[in-house]
Design an enzyme around this catalytic site. Structure first.
Site, PDB file in Angstrom:
ATOM      1  N   LEU A 178       0.757  -1.310   0.113  1.00  0.00           N
ATOM      2  CA  LEU A 178      -0.022  -0.158   0.000  1.00  0.00           C
ATOM      3  C   LEU A 178       0.683   1.176   0.110  1.00  0.00           C
ATOM      4  CD1 LEU A 178      -2.782  -0.925   2.464  1.00  0.00           C
ATOM      5  CD2 LEU A 178      -2.707  -1.398   0.008  1.00  0.00           C
ATOM      6  N   GLY A 218       2.882  -8.794   6.485  1.00  0.00           N
ATOM      7  CA  GLY A 218       3.314  -8.272   7.431  1.00  0.00           C
ATOM      8  C   GLY A 218       3.115  -6.796   6.937  1.00  0.00           C
ATOM      9  N   GLY A 219       2.507  -6.037   8.071  1.00  0.00           N
ATOM     10  CA  GLY A 219       2.060  -4.606   7.904  1.00  0.00           C
ATOM     11  C   GLY A 219       1.101  -4.331   6.702  1.00  0.00           C
ATOM     12  N   ASP A 220       1.665  -3.639   5.944  1.00  0.00           N
ATOM     13  CA  ASP A 220       0.679  -3.370   4.493  1.00  0.00           C
ATOM     14  C   ASP A 220       1.101  -4.099   3.316  1.00  0.00           C
ATOM     15  OD1 ASP A 220       2.887  -2.002   4.402  1.00  0.00           O
ATOM     16  OD2 ASP A 220       2.181  -0.169   3.301  1.00  0.00           O
ATOM     17  N   GLU A 221       1.834  -5.202   3.630  1.00  0.00           N
ATOM     18  CA  GLU A 221       2.299  -5.807   2.220  1.00  0.00           C
ATOM     19  C   GLU A 221       1.729  -7.404   2.152  1.00  0.00           C
ATOM     20  OE1 GLU A 221       6.996  -4.231   2.683  1.00  0.00           O
ATOM     21  OE2 GLU A 221       6.573  -6.357   3.713  1.00  0.00           O
TER      22      GLU A 221
END
Length: 301
Positions: A178, A218-221
């Site tokens: 993102l 993970g996160g926005d991945e």
């Protein structure tokens, strides 16, 4: 008023017979999310004596407020996105002895001849028994926020796909990241960011085939393996469709909106035995190329 043809009458009678006899929990709603029909098993689930008693009701008439709000949000998101929800695990009303129950439900949009969404239908099956058996395994494999595969599981499945029986076939690895997500999180807070991640996950899941592998690393991945691709042109077309589905606006409680976009890096696996680590690095590099070139775009390695 247009008269029904004999063929129309036959189709309606067949649908009624199917709903009356199907063991699955089937329901039909109009575009305002009011029920227009249901199977006998669904009517039993919500405590209706007759199937026809469901007409005109909403989820708030049939379920507790928390469940109804969850169902409505899922339905509205599906209609907004324009993609079905497939094999989604949903809570059912508690059993008579107060135990939790779950269904595996798929929901589809109904369109008229002009392509306008006029309603939706869903098909669910009680999977409580299998959920209890698979609970620990499921929790270990799934990202709790998005419902997608978590980092370990998605990498394990992709690694298996390019080293097992499908190692000689062509696949494509997509690395989806993102744009400006850290800034959005810092400005709007983590709950707002979590809602964005859930919407992205739903869009991703709704636009891939059942055999493709989709997970959050993970996160926005996010990672996606497009399996058994015949040509690179097919990869380009599919990736473009995904890319066009991901930009969306997400509103805060105060009414302000955030425009969410993504950058996608694509690496090809040509059935040549390329190890996962190399494929991942190529997709990651391609994604950073998309970022460096202005974000909100696709880049091939």
């Amino acid at each position: 008023m247009e008269m029904l043809t004999e063929k129309d009458k036959l189709l309606i009678a067949a649908l009624e017979s199917f709903l009356a006899n199907s063991p699955d929990m089937i329901f039909i709603k109009d575009a305002t999310l009011h029920y227009v029909g249901a199977s006998r098993s669904f009517a039993d689930l919500v405590g209706l004596k007759e199937r026809c008693d469901i007409k005109g009701k909403t989820d708030y008439d049939l379920f507790d407020t928390e469940l109804a709000a969850r169902y409505r949000e899922d339905d509205m998101n599906m209609l907004e996105i324009g993609a079905p929800i497939l094999d989604f695990i949903e809570p059912l009303p508690l059993s008579a002895d107060g135990k939790s129950r779950y269904s595996s439900t798929s929901k589809y949009i109904i369109h008229d001849d002009c392509g306008t969404a006029i309603g939706m239908y869903g098909i669910g099956r009680d999977v409580t028994a299998s959920m209890e058996l698979e609970d620990l395994k499921q929790k270990a494999a799934v990202d709790s926020l998005t419902g997608l595969l978590n980092r370990k599981s998605v990498i394990d499945e992709i690694r298996a796909s390019i080293s097992g029986e499908e190692a000689k076939k062509r696949h494509a690895l997509l690395f989806v990241d993102l744009d400006y997500f850290k800034e959005i999180n810092d400005r709007k807070g983590h709950p707002f960011g979590d809602e964005i991640l859930k919407k992205v996950a739903q869009r991703l899941k709704g636009h891939f085939r059942r055999d493709d592998i989709v997970g959050r690393v993970g996160g926005d991945e996010f990672l996606v393996l497009l399996k058994n691709i015949s040509t690179k042109n097919e990869v380009e077309k599919t990736t473009k469709l995904i890319f066009e589905a991901l930009p969306f606006r997400h509103a805060d409680e105060d009414g302000s909106e955030i425009h969410v976009t993504c950058s996608i890096g694509v690496a090809m696996y040509e059935g040549d035995g390329k190890p996962f680590e190399t494929l991942y690095e190529e997709a990651d590099r391609a994604m950073y190329t998309a970022k460096e070139n202005g974000k909100n775009q696709i880049a091939f390695y």
